[in-house]
Motif scaffolding. Structure first.
Motif, short mmCIF file in Angstrom:
data_model
loop_
_atom_site.label_atom_id
_atom_site.label_comp_id
_atom_site.label_asym_id
_atom_site.label_seq_id
_atom_site.Cartn_x
_atom_site.Cartn_y
_atom_site.Cartn_z
N GLY A 14 -51.73 -85.93 0.85
CA GLY A 14 -51.70 -84.81 -0.09
C GLY A 14 -52.88 -84.68 -1.01
O GLY A 14 -52.96 -83.72 -1.78
N THR A 17 -54.57 -81.32 -2.65
CA THR A 17 -53.62 -80.32 -3.14
C THR A 17 -53.33 -80.51 -4.62
O THR A 17 -52.68 -79.67 -5.24
CB THR A 17 -52.29 -80.37 -2.37
OG1 THR A 17 -51.51 -81.51 -2.77
CG2 THR A 17 -52.52 -80.41 -0.86
N ASP A 18 -53.81 -81.63 -5.20
CA ASP A 18 -53.50 -81.93 -6.61
C ASP A 18 -54.54 -81.36 -7.57
O ASP A 18 -54.54 -81.72 -8.75
CB ASP A 18 -53.38 -83.44 -6.81
CG ASP A 18 -54.70 -84.18 -6.57
OD1 ASP A 18 -55.29 -83.98 -5.49
OD2 ASP A 18 -55.12 -84.97 -7.45
N TYR A 22 -56.12 -75.36 -6.71
CA TYR A 22 -55.29 -75.11 -5.53
C TYR A 22 -53.85 -74.80 -5.92
O TYR A 22 -53.28 -73.80 -5.48
CB TYR A 22 -55.32 -76.33 -4.60
CG TYR A 22 -54.42 -76.16 -3.40
CD1 TYR A 22 -54.81 -75.35 -2.34
CD2 TYR A 22 -53.19 -76.81 -3.32
CE1 TYR A 22 -53.98 -75.18 -1.24
CE2 TYR A 22 -52.36 -76.64 -2.23
CZ TYR A 22 -52.76 -75.82 -1.18
OH TYR A 22 -51.95 -75.64 -0.10
N PHE A 23 -53.24 -75.65 -6.77
CA PHE A 23 -51.80 -75.45 -7.00
C PHE A 23 -51.47 -74.38 -8.03
O PHE A 23 -50.31 -74.14 -8.32
CB PHE A 23 -51.08 -76.78 -7.32
CG PHE A 23 -51.44 -77.46 -8.61
CD1 PHE A 23 -51.00 -76.97 -9.83
CD2 PHE A 23 -52.16 -78.65 -8.59
CE1 PHE A 23 -51.28 -77.64 -11.01
CE2 PHE A 23 -52.46 -79.33 -9.77
CZ PHE A 23 -52.02 -78.81 -10.99
N ASN A 26 -50.43 -72.33 -4.95
CA ASN A 26 -49.91 -72.95 -3.73
C ASN A 26 -49.05 -74.15 -4.08
O ASN A 26 -49.22 -74.77 -5.14
CB ASN A 26 -51.08 -73.43 -2.85
CG ASN A 26 -51.99 -72.31 -2.41
OD1 ASN A 26 -51.71 -71.61 -1.45
ND2 ASN A 26 -53.10 -72.14 -3.13
N SER A 28 -47.93 -77.98 -4.14
CA SER A 28 -48.77 -79.19 -4.21
C SER A 28 -47.89 -80.42 -4.22
O SER A 28 -46.85 -80.46 -4.90
CB SER A 28 -49.62 -79.16 -5.49
OG SER A 28 -50.14 -80.44 -5.77
N ASP A 165 -44.77 -83.82 -7.13
CA ASP A 165 -45.01 -82.39 -6.97
C ASP A 165 -45.68 -81.89 -8.24
O ASP A 165 -45.28 -82.25 -9.36
CB ASP A 165 -43.69 -81.65 -6.76
CG ASP A 165 -43.01 -82.05 -5.47
OD1 ASP A 165 -43.54 -81.72 -4.40
OD2 ASP A 165 -41.95 -82.70 -5.53
N THR A 224 -62.20 -74.56 -1.94
CA THR A 224 -60.80 -74.32 -2.26
C THR A 224 -60.64 -73.00 -2.99
O THR A 224 -59.74 -72.20 -2.69
CB THR A 224 -60.24 -75.47 -3.11
OG1 THR A 224 -60.30 -76.68 -2.36
CG2 THR A 224 -58.80 -75.19 -3.51
N LEU A 233 -55.42 -77.68 3.57
CA LEU A 233 -54.62 -78.20 2.46
C LEU A 233 -53.14 -77.93 2.66
O LEU A 233 -52.30 -78.76 2.27
CB LEU A 233 -55.11 -77.62 1.14
CG LEU A 233 -56.49 -78.11 0.70
CD1 LEU A 233 -56.99 -77.32 -0.50
CD2 LEU A 233 -56.46 -79.61 0.37
N TYR A 237 -50.43 -80.83 2.68
CA TYR A 237 -49.23 -80.77 1.85
C TYR A 237 -47.99 -81.09 2.68
O TYR A 237 -47.11 -81.86 2.25
CB TYR A 237 -49.10 -79.38 1.21
CG TYR A 237 -47.75 -79.10 0.61
CD1 TYR A 237 -47.38 -79.65 -0.61
CD2 TYR A 237 -46.83 -78.29 1.28
CE1 TYR A 237 -46.13 -79.39 -1.16
CE2 TYR A 237 -45.59 -78.02 0.74
CZ TYR A 237 -45.24 -78.58 -0.48
OH TYR A 237 -44.00 -78.34 -1.01
#
Length: 345
Positions: A14, A17-18, A22-23, A26, A28, A165, A224, A233, A237
């Protein structure tokens, strides 16, 4: 005298995605854990008549009269925010080199914030684990402008092998609109036998390359933001849930770790597409050689470009790794359950 003892971390799935970039839009999640290698920072009272108010020792030694004079960015900014001015020496050592993909910078930040809270009693009640992680994220990203994700601070604060998450929460406080990062922990539930085998089967191989993660990851963040990394990504995830299921499923422990190793290999193949400088000839040679020796799987830890390559392998192969890469470059590690903590000495 007080000592902060903060663990380093191994990220399994993962990573990437952190990043808030990105999150923001999306889902994460990350899967990883803290290991039995630590950063220690000691706070020692200095005499009121000492020539300097602060002595700061890490790779260099700084003698300063005000927090503003301190070159170390985290120490400087945390002391300034806390209005801490008591004559104090701060001394930092680490079990493993920094800038090597183990989250050492964020572990230091978490531990130092906790240490200053302890010795200054500000705030008067200790931070919760989530608040401690959030404070470290704010210092690194907002105050210092570092290109960092949010998993390293979270692992260091909470401790243990877990999924996290990440997302945002919008709310109003005293008339002000807030948009803040939130995190949710899901501990991994392993049988004792599987955790034992996992800890016996994990090694780090040092590439002998140190790098600054914030610089390495700049290309990844650019891609990203543009959306170029979306497919990679999104798949990474999904691997967090797959990895959690493999670790927690019933059945043969060795087969579970072989399957986990295969998933690590897939994750590493995807990670190399995230930005420039993720890998290089040295990293590729170590990874390919480790797989040829018989490792179930592996990946480079951290943003990329150097540091440590982590492998899962049957424990009987560790002597072969030491013979190939050098005994001092092969580091067995184990997951530990505790996050950052303060000890009075």
């Amino acid at each position: 005298m007080y000592v902060s003892k903060t663990p380093l971390r191994v990220s399994l799935f993962g990573g990437g995605t952190d990043y808030p970039e990105y999150f923001e839009n999306n889902p994460s999640a990350v899967l990883g854990g803290t290991i039995n290698k630590y950063i220690y920072t000691t706070a020692l009272d200095l005499a009121p008549f000492a020539e300097q108010r602060f002595r700061v020792s890490y790779r260099v030694v700084e003698d300063c009269n005000t927090a503003d004079e301190i070159s170390h960015p985290v120490i400087r900014e945390v002391l300034k925010e806390a209005n801490y001015n008591a004559p104090t020496g701060f001394y930092t050592v680490s079990d493993l080199p920094g800038s090597t993909g183990l989250g050492s910078s964020s572990s230091f930040t978490v531990g130092f914030i906790q240490l200053i809270q302890q010795i200054s009693n500000s705030p008067p009640h200790p931070y919760s684990r989530a608040a401690l992680a959030s404070q470290a994220i704010r210092i690194e990203r907002d105050v210092l402008g570092e290109n960092v994700g949010v998993q390293d601070q979270t692992h260091a604060a909470f401790g243990g092998l877990a999924c996290y998450d990440f997302g945002y929460m919008d709310y109003e406080l005293f008339g002000d609109e807030r948009h803040e990062i939130v995190m949710e922990q899901q501990p991994i539930e392993l049988s004792e036998s599987r955790m034992t085998l996992l800890n016996q089967s994990m090694v780090l191989v040092y590439t002998d390359i140190q790098r600054h993660a914030s610089e390495v990851v700049s290309s990844q963040i650019e891609q990203t933001i543009k959306g170029s990394n979306a497919d990679y990504l999104n798949t990474m995830y999904e691997m967090v849930g797959e990895g959690k299921n493999i670790l927690e499923r019933e059945g043969n422990d060795a087969q579970a770790l072989r399957d986990l190793g295969a998933l690590l290999n897939q994750s590493w193949a995807l990670k190399q597409n995230l930005g420039k400088g993720v890998t290089n000839a040295t990293v590729n040679d170590i990874y390919n050689t480790g797989r040829d020796i018989g490792a179930w799987g592996g990946k480079l830890l951290g943003a990329g470009g150097g540091g440590f390559v982590m492998f899962l392998l049957t424990p009987e192969l560790i002597p072969n790794f030491r013979a190939e890469f050098g005994a001092n470059n092969v580091i067995p590690v184990e997951f530990v359950s505790q996050g950052s903590r303060i000890q009075a000495v």
